[in-house]
Scaffold this active site. Structure first.
Site, PDB file in Angstrom:
ATOM      1  CE1 TYR A  69      -3.667  -2.404   5.418  1.00  0.00           C
ATOM      2  CE2 TYR A  69      -3.033  -0.221   4.656  1.00  0.00           C
ATOM      3  CZ  TYR A  69      -3.488  -1.500   4.390  1.00  0.00           C
ATOM      4  OH  TYR A  69      -3.738  -1.877   3.095  1.00  0.00           O
ATOM      5  CB  SER A 122      -0.892   0.007   1.245  1.00  0.00           C
ATOM      6  OG  SER A 122      -1.509   1.267   1.428  1.00  0.00           O
TER       7      SER A 122
END
Length: 250
Positions: A159, A146
């Protein structure tokens, strides 16, 4: 690498991006193992659709990638079913939205689960498939990270750190597994219609699209196509490609 009759294991293959990756690989003639954590019916439906649409072999496999023994069984089952294993796509991930300043909500339990799924899981899977691919003399591993792994952004600190770790794991495994196995990474920005996006706060979704140069979300098919490119290449390894409609420049 010619993808016709290659065998691909796609973790999280029943998810929004995972399904696109499965279809993109199957469109090139690859047989696909669709791995799921809990949604068996959905994964089996994806496998049936791959067979019907592309005329390849496909099957669903359940696995909890936070358990080492389960990962070992998964790789054994996939190789037993298809006879080989050429491609691993680490798409499975866990996400929980926690504002960065809310450190009290960032519990050790949340941290450990995100790390277990997003970073330790891909490490386990990579180690499990490496001997198979090395013995075959070829293999491709593609990690789905990501843009949150490239800067202090995203749904939570945990995350972002897990995806930063996955990007660096890509580089380290590329060194460890060369020259037979090539390891690369796709780092998407905001993707609509995925479980990860569903867990974001509305203001995060709006801000991500509004601040991109193209004023829109990243495209799942672009990400899936890049996975195919990384599986076909014979000269790219250890690289991370960003697909985010122009928000992060890596």
């Amino acid at each position: 690498m010619d993808l016709k009759d290659a065998v691909a294991l796609v973790t999280g293959g029943n998810g929004g991006l995972g399904q696109r990756i499965c279809h993109a690989l199957a469109a090139q003639g690859a047989h696909v193992a669709v791995m799921y954590a809990a949604s068996r019916d959905q994964a089996e439906a994806v496998a049936r659709d791959l067979v019907a649409t592309h005329g390849v072999q496909a099957a669903a496999f359940g696995c909890d990638i936070t358990e080492a023994a389960a990962v070992s069984r998964l790789v054994a089952d996939v190789t037993a079913r298809f006879g080989r294993l050429d491609i691993l796509v680490n798409d499975a991930a866990f996400n929980k939205s926690i504002p960065f300043p809310d450190l009290d909500a960032l519990t050790e339990e949340v941290w450990e689960k995100i790390m277990a799924v997003n970073l330790t899981g891909p490490m386990r899977l990579t180690k499990a498939v490496a001997p198979v691919m090395k013995a075959q003399g070829r293999g491709r591993i593609v990690n789905i990270a990501s843009v949150a792994g490239l800067g202090p952004t995203g749904s939570s600190i945990a995350y972002a750190v897990s995806k930063a770790g996955l990007i660096h794991l890509t580089k380290c495994m590329a060194v460890a597994l060369a020259p037979e196995v090539l390891v690369n990474c796709v780092a998407p920005g905001l993707l609509e219609g995925t479980r990860a996006t569903a867990n974001l706060r509305p203001e995060q979704v709006e801000r991500s699209a509004a601040t991109s140069l193209l004023r829109k979300a990243a495209d799942k098919d672009d990400c899936a196509d890049m996975v195919v490119t990384m599986c076909r290449t014979g000269t790219m390894t250890g690289q991370t490609i960003v697909i985010d409609a122009g928000r992060v420049f890596h």
